[in-house]
Design a protein around this motif. Structure first.
Motif, PDB file in Angstrom:
ATOM      1  N   PRO A  61       0.696  -1.229  -0.184  1.00 43.89           N
ATOM      2  CA  PRO A  61       0.072   0.029   0.037  1.00 43.89           C
ATOM      3  C   PRO A  61       0.777   1.244   0.045  1.00 43.89           C
ATOM      4  O   PRO A  61       1.757   1.357   0.844  1.00 43.89           O
ATOM      5  N   THR A  62       0.644   1.989  -0.848  1.00 48.12           N
ATOM      6  CA  THR A  62       1.633   3.335  -1.070  1.00 48.12           C
ATOM      7  C   THR A  62       0.592   4.524  -1.912  1.00 48.12           C
ATOM      8  O   THR A  62      -0.042   4.498  -2.663  1.00 48.12           O
ATOM      9  N   ASP A  63       0.981   5.799  -1.066  1.00 47.84           N
ATOM     10  CA  ASP A  63       0.477   6.961  -1.436  1.00 47.84           C
ATOM     11  C   ASP A  63       1.649   7.453  -2.251  1.00 47.84           C
ATOM     12  O   ASP A  63       2.444   8.007  -1.526  1.00 47.84           O
ATOM     13  N   VAL A  64       1.550   7.519  -3.488  1.00 45.83           N
ATOM     14  CA  VAL A  64       2.775   8.329  -4.159  1.00 45.83           C
ATOM     15  C   VAL A  64       3.130   9.705  -3.956  1.00 45.83           C
ATOM     16  O   VAL A  64       4.142  10.074  -4.212  1.00 45.83           O
ATOM     17  N   THR A  65       2.008  10.216  -3.340  1.00 49.64           N
ATOM     18  CA  THR A  65       2.351  11.701  -3.099  1.00 49.64           C
ATOM     19  C   THR A  65       3.070  12.111  -1.761  1.00 49.64           C
ATOM     20  O   THR A  65       3.140  13.167  -1.236  1.00 49.64           O
ATOM     21  N   VAL A  66       3.226  10.760  -0.921  1.00 52.12           N
ATOM     22  CA  VAL A  66       3.827  10.969   0.413  1.00 52.12           C
ATOM     23  C   VAL A  66       5.124  10.458   0.214  1.00 52.12           C
ATOM     24  O   VAL A  66       5.457   9.099   0.126  1.00 52.12           O
ATOM     25  N   GLU A  67       6.504  11.223   0.402  1.00 54.60           N
ATOM     26  CA  GLU A  67       7.656  10.745   0.094  1.00 54.60           C
ATOM     27  C   GLU A  67       7.991   9.480   1.182  1.00 54.60           C
ATOM     28  O   GLU A  67       8.781   8.450   0.592  1.00 54.60           O
TER      29      GLU A  67
END
Length: 253
Positions: A61-67
């Protein structure tokens, strides 16, 4: 064909559309695929389907807008599989409509974050891992509006122009170290998003198709096959390029 055999590949936004099609293609060509996306349910379902077909895959699970989440995606990949050889930075989209005069600052910020800053974060953390693994290849998904203006999608166009510039700059940075970075200039693609748009806006969809020299949208599998080629050793001298897969749409520019 197993040209991605033994490669560890990250794909962001790999739960639907072009990302999902590529994840399946890469797994079928022998790659270990790590999918990073926000939708946990769809991500796990996509991973289960690839596993059922005999592929090797992990969903993170990854939110690509969060480094920090992008860094975690790369860290988990290296920890679980011993390295990273390739990446398809595909996550993007969002609300892409809006002119300069009617776009809210919040829309601009969200669009830039999802479509450009996410690619910066991805490259920032992927490239050191690929270098440590002995080299490899990255493909960033841009757009035809990354090489031509669109007055009705100003934030999206600006972001995708940025992806092309970021791609070229990154390619120059690591070219002598055995890493290639290219961008896809995608036109209309027959994804679930396009099909939903067509169903809701048939006249607008027909107008877009009428501007398409080929008369049709690309298939997801066509984009996946081209991406797999660019991430393979067969494309070893293609670097720093913005490569159109658009049915001649940008040939007029």
């Amino acid at each position: 064909m197993n040209r991605l055999q033994s490669k560890v590949v990250i794909v962001t936004g790999g739960t639907s559309g072009m990302g999902s099609a590529f994840a399946r293609r890469a797994a079928s060509e022998g790659a270990t695929v790590v999918i990073g996306a926000r939708d946990k349910a769809r991500g796990e379902a996509t991973a289960a389907e690839i596993t059922a077909d005999g592929g090797k895959v992990l969903f993170v699970p990854t939110d690509v807008t969060v480094e920090e989440e992008v860094a975690n995606l790369v860290d988990v990949t290296v920890r679980e599989f011993g390295g990273l050889h390739a990446a398809f930075n595909n996550a993007g989209g969002g609300n892409i409509q809006g002119t300069i005069r009617d776009s809210a600052a919040s829309t601009w910020d969200r669009t830039i974050a999802l479509n450009l800053t996410s690619v910066f974060y991805s490259l920032k953390h992927e490239l050191p891992a690929i270098l440590a693994s002995g080299g490899g290849s990255v493909v960033n998904n841009a757009s035809v509006v990354g090489v031509a203006g669109d007055p009705t999608a100003v934030a999206y166009s600006a972001a995708k122009h940025g992806v092309v510039g970021l791609t070229r700059s990154a390619a120059l940075d690591v070219a002598k170290q055995g890493v290639r970075v290219n961008a896809l200039v995608t036109g209309l693609v027959d994804t679930p998003l396009w099909r939903n748009f067509t169903a809701a806006n048939p006249d607008a969809a027909n107008d877009l198709l009428s501007q398409q020299p080929s008369g049709r949208a690309a298939g997801e599998d066509e984009v996946a096959a081209f991406t797999a080629f660019l991430l393979s050793d067969e494309s070893a001298f293609i670097n720093g390029a913005a490569l159109a897969i658009d049915g001649a749409l940008t040939a007029r520019y």
